[in-house]
Motif scaffolding. Sequence first.
Motif, mmCIF file in Angstrom:
data_model
loop_
_atom_site.group_PDB
_atom_site.id
_atom_site.type_symbol
_atom_site.label_atom_id
_atom_site.label_comp_id
_atom_site.label_asym_id
_atom_site.label_seq_id
_atom_site.Cartn_x
_atom_site.Cartn_y
_atom_site.Cartn_z
ATOM 1 N N ARG A 194 -6.798 -79.750 -19.834
ATOM 2 C CA ARG A 194 -8.104 -79.244 -19.399
ATOM 3 C C ARG A 194 -9.148 -80.350 -19.392
ATOM 4 O O ARG A 194 -9.373 -81.041 -20.386
ATOM 5 C CB ARG A 194 -8.546 -78.101 -20.313
ATOM 6 C CG ARG A 194 -9.914 -77.523 -19.971
ATOM 7 C CD ARG A 194 -9.865 -76.663 -18.716
ATOM 8 N NE ARG A 194 -11.198 -76.115 -18.391
ATOM 9 C CZ ARG A 194 -11.961 -76.594 -17.416
ATOM 10 N NH1 ARG A 194 -11.548 -77.604 -16.667
ATOM 11 N NH2 ARG A 194 -13.134 -76.063 -17.174
ATOM 12 N N GLY A 239 -13.484 -74.809 -14.378
ATOM 13 C CA GLY A 239 -12.142 -74.290 -14.596
ATOM 14 C C GLY A 239 -11.963 -72.923 -13.959
ATOM 15 O O GLY A 239 -12.837 -72.058 -14.041
ATOM 16 N N VAL A 299 -6.368 -73.484 -14.026
ATOM 17 C CA VAL A 299 -5.948 -73.463 -15.430
ATOM 18 C C VAL A 299 -4.770 -72.509 -15.567
ATOM 19 O O VAL A 299 -4.826 -71.367 -15.100
ATOM 20 C CB VAL A 299 -7.115 -73.036 -16.347
ATOM 21 C CG1 VAL A 299 -6.649 -72.933 -17.799
ATOM 22 C CG2 VAL A 299 -8.284 -74.022 -16.221
#
Length: 355
Positions: free
Chosen positions: A125, A131, A161
């Motif tokens: 991440r 995201g 994600v």
Amino acid sequence: MINRRRLLQLGGSVALGSALPLGAMQAEACTRVLWNNPGRQVLVGRTMDWPESTEPKLYALPAGLARDGGKLGPHVVVPQNPLRWRARYGSLIAAAYDLGAVDGVNARGLAGHLLYLTETDFGARDVTRPGLQAGLWLQYALDCAATVAEALALLAPVQPVMIEAEGHKASVHLAIEDATGDSAIIEYIGGQAVIHHSPEDRVMTNDPPYAQQLVLLKQMQSDPAFIHPSRNTPLPGNVNPVDRFQRASFFSQFLPEPKTERDATAAMFSIMANVSVPIGAPYKDFGTYNTEYRSVINLSTRTYYFQLTTVPSVSWTRLDGLDLKAGAPALTLDPDGVDIGGDVVRRYRPVTPPF
């Protein structure tokens, strides 16, 4: 018909063993085929093959809806810098487990599909990038872009994600196409986005990654045994992704020029039936699953055709028959019914949007 880049095929999957080792890949099965010759209507077909029911429902989602790309149902899965947006365009989509769109088209004729890819790796991440939980990857494109080029520009700064739902990770790659016939395939390999953007990118299956599928395409094009195909042309007949890629590519070149939308839709459904996995065989033992449904989208007329393999009829919805303007209610249709068939635009019912 596919003329500008002739699609040929290798003589059996044994010849592919050294370049594309099937044993190294899982074989969850989906196939996408784009029919985009100039001067004709643009159509795309896909199969959804999965080890269990994805509990598919169709949703008509109007413009103006606010979305949170950091949530999976009620759960926060992207706690830092989640992507949030408001839909610019309405769309008609097929959802999986009510958690996100896996297939669909928007009011401007942009369509897309999520297919399984074993090697998907969205990377660690990076909180400097907005995201987006992967189940909403396609929905974001349909909500906010009218063309493939617009979608690629919007998606570039965003990081999908990985999520897991119903025991399955969202190991997916994304195919998008628009009413002009443009096409793109986006994969994340080793944490990096790999983008293929060309109207020539028509046939796509699951594994291997699309770059290796293009290698296979070149091999098919250079095989002299298939320059002049006939009824004796040997075709691989199994249900793994490589065999399905070859069959879809081979038969797509023979699609006749349609006289009507009905002709075009029937032709595309015939290709998707050819690469479907029949119900009932013991494919689960070696990691390939039955075809749950087939869809065909006419991007030129913005019509969505849908067929559950357990329902003997094809249903269709013309987006022009739906109110997808901001402020209109979201609508849904459960396609699991033996009486579901034909024009179903009047059978949708109001619903609270699931995402």
